[in-house]
Motif scaffolding. Structure first.
Motif, mmCIF file in Angstrom:
data_model
loop_
_atom_site.group_PDB
_atom_site.id
_atom_site.type_symbol
_atom_site.label_atom_id
_atom_site.label_comp_id
_atom_site.label_asym_id
_atom_site.label_seq_id
_atom_site.Cartn_x
_atom_site.Cartn_y
_atom_site.Cartn_z
ATOM 1 N N ALA A 58 -34.057 4.094 39.213
ATOM 2 C CA ALA A 58 -34.430 5.009 40.289
ATOM 3 C C ALA A 58 -33.937 4.443 41.618
ATOM 4 O O ALA A 58 -34.051 3.233 41.861
ATOM 5 C CB ALA A 58 -35.945 5.215 40.328
ATOM 6 N N ARG A 59 -33.411 5.328 42.451
ATOM 7 C CA ARG A 59 -32.924 4.927 43.772
ATOM 8 C C ARG A 59 -33.293 6.000 44.780
ATOM 9 O O ARG A 59 -33.099 7.197 44.533
ATOM 10 C CB ARG A 59 -31.401 4.744 43.750
ATOM 11 C CG ARG A 59 -30.811 4.319 45.091
ATOM 12 C CD ARG A 59 -29.303 4.152 45.003
ATOM 13 N NE ARG A 59 -28.726 3.811 46.287
ATOM 14 C CZ ARG A 59 -28.646 2.586 46.782
ATOM 15 N NH1 ARG A 59 -29.097 1.567 46.074
ATOM 16 N NH2 ARG A 59 -28.110 2.366 47.971
ATOM 17 N N CYS A 60 -33.853 5.567 45.898
ATOM 18 C CA CYS A 60 -34.262 6.510 46.940
ATOM 19 C C CYS A 60 -33.110 6.719 47.918
ATOM 20 O O CYS A 60 -32.593 5.758 48.505
ATOM 21 C CB CYS A 60 -35.490 5.982 47.676
ATOM 22 S SG CYS A 60 -36.098 7.076 48.989
ATOM 23 N N THR A 61 -32.713 7.976 48.081
ATOM 24 C CA THR A 61 -31.608 8.310 48.996
ATOM 25 C C THR A 61 -32.068 9.154 50.176
ATOM 26 O O THR A 61 -31.279 9.402 51.085
ATOM 27 C CB THR A 61 -30.513 9.062 48.227
ATOM 28 O OG1 THR A 61 -31.066 10.250 47.636
ATOM 29 C CG2 THR A 61 -29.912 8.182 47.129
ATOM 30 N N GLY A 62 -33.325 9.587 50.159
ATOM 31 C CA GLY A 62 -33.827 10.417 51.247
ATOM 32 C C GLY A 62 -34.697 9.634 52.205
ATOM 33 O O GLY A 62 -34.936 8.428 52.050
ATOM 34 N N ASP A 63 -35.197 10.331 53.227
ATOM 35 C CA ASP A 63 -36.044 9.688 54.227
ATOM 36 C C ASP A 63 -37.515 9.626 53.799
ATOM 37 O O ASP A 63 -38.290 8.850 54.373
ATOM 38 C CB ASP A 63 -35.937 10.442 55.561
ATOM 39 C CG ASP A 63 -34.540 10.349 56.154
ATOM 40 O OD1 ASP A 63 -33.871 9.328 55.916
ATOM 41 O OD2 ASP A 63 -34.118 11.305 56.852
ATOM 42 N N GLU A 64 -37.894 10.445 52.836
ATOM 43 C CA GLU A 64 -39.283 10.457 52.371
ATOM 44 C C GLU A 64 -39.506 9.367 51.322
ATOM 45 O O GLU A 64 -38.568 8.909 50.667
ATOM 46 C CB GLU A 64 -39.625 11.822 51.763
ATOM 47 C CG GLU A 64 -39.520 12.985 52.738
ATOM 48 C CD GLU A 64 -40.547 12.897 53.850
ATOM 49 O OE1 GLU A 64 -41.657 12.377 53.581
ATOM 50 O OE2 GLU A 64 -40.245 13.338 54.971
ATOM 51 N N VAL A 65 -40.768 8.967 51.196
ATOM 52 C CA VAL A 65 -41.120 7.971 50.185
ATOM 53 C C VAL A 65 -40.921 8.572 48.794
ATOM 54 O O VAL A 65 -41.381 9.675 48.508
ATOM 55 C CB VAL A 65 -42.577 7.497 50.361
ATOM 56 C CG1 VAL A 65 -42.977 6.573 49.218
ATOM 57 C CG2 VAL A 65 -42.745 6.805 51.701
ATOM 58 N N MET A 66 -40.241 7.840 47.948
ATOM 59 C CA MET A 66 -39.983 8.287 46.584
ATOM 60 C C MET A 66 -40.924 7.562 45.615
ATOM 61 O O MET A 66 -41.015 6.338 45.643
ATOM 62 C CB MET A 66 -38.525 8.002 46.195
ATOM 63 C CG MET A 66 -38.187 8.323 44.765
ATOM 64 S SD MET A 66 -36.474 7.878 44.358
ATOM 65 C CE MET A 66 -36.434 8.267 42.611
ATOM 66 N N ARG A 67 -41.612 8.314 44.812
ATOM 67 C CA ARG A 67 -42.501 7.742 43.807
ATOM 68 C C ARG A 67 -41.802 7.703 42.452
ATOM 69 O O ARG A 67 -41.225 8.697 42.025
ATOM 70 C CB ARG A 67 -43.800 8.544 43.708
ATOM 71 C CG ARG A 67 -44.698 8.401 44.927
ATOM 72 C CD ARG A 67 -45.918 9.305 44.828
ATOM 73 N NE ARG A 67 -46.877 9.044 45.883
ATOM 74 C CZ ARG A 67 -46.788 9.531 47.118
ATOM 75 N NH1 ARG A 67 -45.758 10.305 47.446
ATOM 76 N NH2 ARG A 67 -47.701 9.241 48.026
#
Length: 287
Positions: free
Chosen positions: A112-121
């Motif tokens: 999993a990798r977060c690419t947005g500005d919001e927190v990714m769960r």
């Protein structure tokens, strides 16, 4: 789970089971015509010796989250995994492989990798079960919430990533709590305390300060002035088994009985010295 009758046995000879309530995650039943030692042995076996699947090894390829590798590995180990027909899986100690293989383990991958500005769960649903595996059920993450997310593993901010390889193995709760099939096992006998195995602490009135459990309606209350029976022993036991989701409650009970039979058969075999006997009656350990 379908039960044709509430009473599983109609005879008074031998153990008698009465199912009072059954659902996909718990079962409430009474066990009668057995002694306290047998009932408590079954309870302890259900708690600690029913085999299930759980993540045992975690190979971390990348982790830029705020959580340490060991922290995430611990959380992964506590995610319930489907353990249906877990007998198809070998214990690692009984397998010929060096560390793990498709016969004694199930591989799950997490990326999993977060690419947005919001927190990714990152949820249990993000675990991908690899093939091959012993059967089509073992190793699947247990997801019971209405949204279908499962347990939260971690949270990521923009640019953070986790990439891990998880190895699920077969084990029992006596080795580690992550292999526990139950979250709780309620156990009670003699709800009116006729046998006086309990000495209630109270300030004024024990009847008001210690309310009776729901199981008290299944037995006759003691009569005032009734003489104490020194030879009385408990004969009815009230169980409430709650599953964590990796096994259905009826499967947990059946596996618990099977394990108990195997342990008793091993004791009998050691006492008799008969290596050819596989069970109590010589017909196998399943009875």
């Amino acid at each position: 789970m379908n039960y044709d009758a509430m009473a599983m046995d109609t005879e008074d000879v031998g153990p008698r089971v009465t199912v009072r309530e059954a659902a996909t995650d718990h079962v409430d039943f009474t066990l009668a015509n057995v002694d306290l030692a047998f009932a408590n042995s079954l309870r302890r076996t259900i708690l600690a010796e029913v085999p299930t699947m759980a993540v045992d090894l975690v190979e971390v390829e990348a982790n830029t989250s705020v959580l340490a590798d060991e922290f995430i590995a611990h959380r992964l180990g506590l995610i319930p995994l489907n353990s249906k027909q877990v007998d198809d899986v070998l214990y690692t100690r009984d397998c010929d492989c060096d560390q793990y293989c498709e016969n004694c383990s199930v591989t799950l991958t997490l990326h999993a990798r977060c690419t947005g500005d919001e927190v990714m769960r990152v949820y249990a649903r993000d675990l991908v079960v690899g093939e091959p595996r012993p059967n089509e059920w073992v190793g699947n993450p247990v997801i019971t919430d209405p949204e279908g997310f499962g347990s939260v593993i971690c949270k990521l901010r923009k640019g953070q990533e986790v990439r891990m390889k998880c190895i699920a193995k077969k084990g029992i709760a006596k080795e580690h709590a992550k292999w526990a099939p139950t979250s709780a096992v309620g156990f009670e006998y003699d709800p009116h305390n006729k046998l006086r195995h309990l000495d209630y602490w109270y300030e004024e009135d024990p009847v008001k300060e210690w309310p009776k459990s729901k199981n008290s309606t299944w037995e006759e209350p003691p009569q005032e002035g009734e003489p104490f029976d020194y030879d009385a022993v408990p004969s009815s036991f009230y169980f409430e088994v709650e599953s964590v989701g990796n096994l259905e409650p009826d499967s947990i009970i059946q596996q618990g009985i099977k394990v108990l039979q195997q342990k008793l058969a091993a004791v009998i075999q050691d006492l008799t010295g008969d290596e050819g006997r596989n069970g109590v009656n010589g017909d196998g350990m399943d009875g």
